[in-house]
Scaffold this active site. Structure first.
Site, PDB file in Angstrom:
ATOM      1  N   ASP A  32     -35.915  -3.663 -21.272  1.00 48.18           N
ATOM      2  CA  ASP A  32     -36.972  -4.687 -21.289  1.00 48.18           C
ATOM      3  C   ASP A  32     -37.772  -4.799 -22.589  1.00 48.18           C
ATOM      4  O   ASP A  32     -39.005  -4.966 -22.560  1.00 48.18           O
ATOM      5  CB  ASP A  32     -37.953  -4.428 -20.137  1.00 48.18           C
ATOM      6  CG  ASP A  32     -37.301  -4.549 -18.778  1.00 48.18           C
ATOM      7  OD1 ASP A  32     -36.091  -4.820 -18.704  1.00 48.18           O
ATOM      8  OD2 ASP A  32     -38.012  -4.350 -17.774  1.00 48.18           O
ATOM      9  N   GLU A  80     -36.461  -8.106 -17.614  1.00 47.75           N
ATOM     10  CA  GLU A  80     -37.077  -8.387 -16.318  1.00 47.75           C
ATOM     11  C   GLU A  80     -37.554  -9.834 -16.283  1.00 47.75           C
ATOM     12  O   GLU A  80     -38.194 -10.310 -17.223  1.00 47.75           O
ATOM     13  CB  GLU A  80     -38.273  -7.464 -16.059  1.00 47.75           C
ATOM     14  CG  GLU A  80     -38.944  -7.725 -14.714  1.00 47.75           C
ATOM     15  CD  GLU A  80     -40.150  -6.862 -14.444  1.00 47.75           C
ATOM     16  OE1 GLU A  80     -40.895  -7.191 -13.496  1.00 47.75           O
ATOM     17  OE2 GLU A  80     -40.355  -5.875 -15.177  1.00 47.75           O
ATOM     18  N   LYS A 138     -32.663  -8.612 -14.501  1.00 52.80           N
ATOM     19  CA  LYS A 138     -33.089  -7.987 -13.241  1.00 52.80           C
ATOM     20  C   LYS A 138     -34.378  -8.641 -12.747  1.00 52.80           C
ATOM     21  O   LYS A 138     -35.253  -8.991 -13.538  1.00 52.80           O
ATOM     22  CB  LYS A 138     -33.296  -6.480 -13.426  1.00 52.80           C
ATOM     23  CG  LYS A 138     -34.312  -6.085 -14.498  1.00 52.80           C
ATOM     24  CD  LYS A 138     -34.268  -4.592 -14.759  1.00 52.80           C
ATOM     25  CE  LYS A 138     -35.275  -4.167 -15.803  1.00 52.80           C
ATOM     26  NZ  LYS A 138     -36.685  -4.286 -15.388  1.00 52.80           N
ATOM     27  N   THR A 167     -41.617  -0.225 -19.387  1.00 50.62           N
ATOM     28  CA  THR A 167     -42.600   0.804 -19.654  1.00 50.62           C
ATOM     29  C   THR A 167     -42.140   2.111 -19.031  1.00 50.62           C
ATOM     30  O   THR A 167     -41.409   2.098 -18.039  1.00 50.62           O
ATOM     31  CB  THR A 167     -43.992   0.449 -19.089  1.00 50.62           C
ATOM     32  OG1 THR A 167     -43.896   0.305 -17.661  1.00 50.62           O
ATOM     33  CG2 THR A 167     -44.510  -0.853 -19.675  1.00 50.62           C
ATOM     34  N   ASP A 169     -43.611   4.292 -17.176  1.00 54.78           N
ATOM     35  CA  ASP A 169     -44.019   4.560 -15.798  1.00 54.78           C
ATOM     36  C   ASP A 169     -43.480   3.560 -14.795  1.00 54.78           C
ATOM     37  O   ASP A 169     -43.502   3.815 -13.580  1.00 54.78           O
ATOM     38  CB  ASP A 169     -45.544   4.570 -15.716  1.00 54.78           C
ATOM     39  CG  ASP A 169     -46.147   3.295 -16.297  1.00 54.78           C
ATOM     40  OD1 ASP A 169     -46.029   3.105 -17.523  1.00 54.78           O
ATOM     41  OD2 ASP A 169     -46.710   2.493 -15.535  1.00 54.78           O
ATOM     42  N   CYS A 171     -40.565   0.279 -15.327  1.00 55.21           N
ATOM     43  CA  CYS A 171     -39.143  -0.082 -15.380  1.00 55.21           C
ATOM     44  C   CYS A 171     -38.249   1.068 -15.837  1.00 55.21           C
ATOM     45  O   CYS A 171     -37.147   1.242 -15.322  1.00 55.21           O
ATOM     46  CB  CYS A 171     -38.954  -1.301 -16.265  1.00 55.21           C
ATOM     47  SG  CYS A 171     -39.749  -2.783 -15.586  1.00 55.21           S
TER      48      CYS A 171
END
Length: 247
Positions: A32, A80, A138, A167, A169, A171
């Site tokens: 991403d 994303e 996705k 990120t 935490d 993806c």
């Protein structure tokens, strides 16, 4: 000179665990790195987060991408986002993004936020995929859910993944956990991922390494580059019978 088949500095174990580092088994997965997450006017910026900390990892990912390309290792990119009709976004997700000040699908300076085909949805120019590098679109955080990623990796015999991007935490973490459950040996690039805070990033990396590498291992970008470059120095021995036009 002996083959280099592991990243020895990875923690908590040398990676891959079975010393199988090669283009036939190992791929780079870049998560991403889109304008919506890294550029002024994108999704994260519209929520009030500074994108400067995300932009800081770009040079290291450029270096990593260059090394993997020169060595002929498979490379996958993810994005994303949702189709313009937004049928893949739940009412909860619409509500959540509205609560945080940037409703998915709303108009921003780079187009509709997190919508496929908009300027913000595209990968930044520094890391833009080459024509034969697959891009996995996705609809959520994890790169394996409702995508063709697993089939694409297994079809090429890939069992080891080097994961980086944003990120840490969300993806990245979701994708790493999905990959682990599917049996992949995962290495996360410590200085090649980022979050909106230091605490979130450190927690995400520690959660990967617990219990002897519950979800995978971590190390710095330079150590991965060194291992791949060392492997490349022996490429005549390592790539016997390997076709770099594997895609």
């Amino acid at each position: 000179m002996s083959k280099i088949t592991q990243v020895q500095t990875a923690q908590p174990y040398a990676w891959p665990h079975d010393a199988s580092l090669s283009p036939q088994t190992t791929a780079l997965l870049i998560i991403d790195m889109q304008r919506d997450f890294l550029s002024i006017g994108g999704y994260l910026d519209s929520q009030g987060y500074s994108v400067a900390r995300f932009q800081s990892i770009i040079p290291r990912l450029v270096s990593l991408l260059s090394t993997f390309r020169r060595a002929g290792f498979p490379i996958f990119h993810t994005r994303e986002g949702h189709a313009p009709h937004m049928s893949t976004i739940s009412s909860r997700e619409r509500h959540r993004s509205s609560v945080n000040g940037a409703p998915i699908g709303s108009q921003g300076p780079l187009g509709r936020l997190l919508i496929r085909g908009q300027r913000g949805h595209d990968i930044i120019s520094e890391l833009h995929p080459l024509p034969l590098e697959p891009v996995i679109d996705k609809p959520g955080r994890g790169a394996f859910t409702n995508t063709e990623l697993d089939a694409a990796l297994r079809g090429r015999g890939i069992r080891n993944l080097v994961v980086c991007g944003v990120t840490a935490d969300a993806c990245v973490s979701s994708t790493v956990r999905e990959a682990s459950d599917r049996g992949y040996d995962v290495l996360v690039v410590e200085d090649g991922v980022e979050s909106v805070s230091d605490g979130l990033k450190e927690w995400s990396l520690e959660a990967i390494r617990v219990e002897g590498g519950l979800f995978g291992v971590t190390t710095e970008c330079r150590h991965i580059n060194e291992a791949v470059e060392s492997w490349m120095s022996n490429r005549h021995e390592n790539t016997e019978g390997y076709d770099p036009t594997w895609i």
